[in-house]
Design an enzyme around this catalytic site. Structure first.
Site, PDB file in Angstrom:
ATOM      1  N   CYS A 126      27.641  94.484  29.272  1.00 35.86           N
ATOM      2  CA  CYS A 126      27.443  93.163  28.666  1.00 35.86           C
ATOM      3  C   CYS A 126      27.028  93.411  27.215  1.00 35.86           C
ATOM      4  O   CYS A 126      25.896  93.853  26.972  1.00 35.86           O
ATOM      5  CB  CYS A 126      26.363  92.386  29.418  1.00 35.86           C
ATOM      6  SG  CYS A 126      25.947  90.820  28.629  1.00 35.86           S
ATOM      7  N   HIS A 179      38.912  93.758  30.418  1.00 31.46           N
ATOM      8  CA  HIS A 179      39.288  92.657  29.506  1.00 31.46           C
ATOM      9  C   HIS A 179      40.797  92.589  29.353  1.00 31.46           C
ATOM     10  O   HIS A 179      41.466  93.625  29.272  1.00 31.46           O
ATOM     11  CB  HIS A 179      38.663  92.875  28.118  1.00 31.46           C
ATOM     12  CG  HIS A 179      37.179  92.646  28.096  1.00 31.46           C
ATOM     13  ND1 HIS A 179      36.614  91.439  27.806  1.00 31.46           N
ATOM     14  CD2 HIS A 179      36.150  93.484  28.390  1.00 31.46           C
ATOM     15  CE1 HIS A 179      35.292  91.535  27.898  1.00 31.46           C
ATOM     16  NE2 HIS A 179      34.984  92.758  28.260  1.00 31.46           N
ATOM     17  N   GLU A 181      34.876  84.248  30.746  1.00 35.51           N
ATOM     18  CA  GLU A 181      34.286  85.462  31.318  1.00 35.51           C
ATOM     19  C   GLU A 181      34.425  85.530  32.841  1.00 35.51           C
ATOM     20  O   GLU A 181      34.190  84.538  33.543  1.00 35.51           O
ATOM     21  CB  GLU A 181      32.794  85.554  30.971  1.00 35.51           C
ATOM     22  CG  GLU A 181      32.509  85.962  29.554  1.00 35.51           C
ATOM     23  CD  GLU A 181      31.084  86.431  29.385  1.00 35.51           C
ATOM     24  OE1 GLU A 181      30.491  86.933  30.364  1.00 35.51           O
ATOM     25  OE2 GLU A 181      30.544  86.265  28.272  1.00 35.51           O
ATOM     26  N   CYS A 229      31.103  86.561  23.663  1.00 35.39           N
ATOM     27  CA  CYS A 229      31.213  87.669  24.621  1.00 35.39           C
ATOM     28  C   CYS A 229      31.293  88.954  23.808  1.00 35.39           C
ATOM     29  O   CYS A 229      32.287  89.174  23.091  1.00 35.39           O
ATOM     30  CB  CYS A 229      32.467  87.483  25.484  1.00 35.39           C
ATOM     31  SG  CYS A 229      32.714  88.814  26.681  1.00 35.39           S
ATOM     32  N   GLY A 243      33.881  91.331  24.964  1.00 37.39           N
ATOM     33  CA  GLY A 243      35.162  90.656  24.671  1.00 37.39           C
ATOM     34  C   GLY A 243      35.556  90.824  23.219  1.00 37.39           C
ATOM     35  O   GLY A 243      36.732  91.021  22.891  1.00 37.39           O
TER      36      GLY A 243
END
Ligand SMILES: N[C@H](CCC[C@H](N)C(=O)O)C(=O)O
Length: 289
Positions: free
Chosen positions: A81, A169, A219, A228, A231
């Site tokens: 994260c 991703h 997400e 994100c 991301g």
């Protein structure tokens, strides 16, 4: 016994952060969902409300200040994260009165340094680029995979790039920034597509310039978030691989921007961005697992 937590966010992607030094934390998926549930003031129900829950555990290896675990608001644990990593790095540097820190996660060792007031630079390590590192269910060229959404003869989005930042991703490149409705409708279709055996975070990237991406992310396990971090890393790596951006780019969300470098020298992805401390609170009994 109740437990103290810190409510934090990175560009609005928000977290309930707990430390487990004094009190172990081994939550069920239901415990996580209860903490993450957005409070509903009319009905008086809900938890604290957050996109992810983060546990800072004692270190398990030399050289690390902690071992960090992340859960999505759907209750499932995840390996990485990015916005949460900046918040954890900041907390550890503040408490340790240091300007640099390293800690371990499921996805490996991460390190962070102070880059300014409430501004943190983290080394997110090297991206996973092989099909079975994403992972995909079958071998494909991850620069642009065979996937499209919408009518066959006029797909809404197609041929996305795939990158793992310790979490999966898929990044669609779009002609213009997409709105929440589009990201929700399309992202929710792709999140559990059979091509992604572990699910996937779905990014919609508009390349505004060779050093500027505008991004929106649906997400995995949390839905549409304000920002994100992994991301942003994935979008920049996918864009460089397609020759769309240079090695350093601003990756911008509606809530603000991150600076992402896919470093030529060692292939590490370096992310710089803000950290916000919202408040300190107490988890109710049940949720204090
Ligand atoms: N939903 C992600 C985890 C959180 C990622 C995001 N909040 C970030 O800042 O990187 C996943 O399931 O892989």
């Amino acid at each position: 016994m109740s437990r103290t937590f810190l409510k934090m966010n990175g560009l609005g992607n928000d977290f309930v952060v707990i430390e487990t030094l004094t009190q172990p934390f081994n939550p069920t998926a239901e415990d996580i969902r209860a903490i993450a549930k957005r409070p509903n003031s009319e009905k008086g129900e809900g938890g604290i409300g957050c996109d992810q829950v983060i546990a800072i555990d004692p270190p398990r290896a030399e050289g690390a200040s902690a071992y960090v675990r992340f859960w999505n608001s759907d209750g499932e644990e995840t390996g990485a994260c990015g916005n949460g990593t900046r918040c954890v790095a900041w907390l550890l540097m503040q408490s340790g009165k240091k300007d640099a820190v390293a800690f371990d996660t499921v996805a490996g060792r991460l390190s962070g340094v102070m880059a300014g007031d409430k501004l943190v630079t983290v080394d997110m390590g090297q991206p996973g680029l092989a099909w079975d590192q994403i992972p995909l269910a079958e071998e494909m060229d991850t620069v642009g995979i065979e996937l499209q959404v919408g009518p066959i003869d006029a797909p809404l989005v197609h041929t996305p790039g795939c990158v793992s930042m310790g979490n999966p991703h898929v990044v669609f490149f779009v002609e213009a920034p997409v709105d929440d409705a589009f990201a929700t409708g399309t992202g929710s279709l792709v999140e559990h597509h059979p091509l992604f055996p572990e699910g996937v975070n779905v990014g919609f990237a508009h390349v505004a310039a060779r050093d500027h991406i505008q991004l929106k992310v649906w997400e995995r396990g949390a839905g549409l978030t304000a920002a994100c971090g992994t991301g942003a890393c994935a979008a920049q790596v996918a864009a460089v691989r397609r020759g769309l951006t240079d090695r350093v780019a601003k990756v911008e969300f509606e809530s603000g921007a991150l600076t992402i470098e896919w470093r030529e020298a060692d292939g590490h992805v370096i992310m710089t961005g803000p950290v916000t401390m919202e408040f300190v609170g107490k988890l109710p009994e049940r949720a204090a697992a």
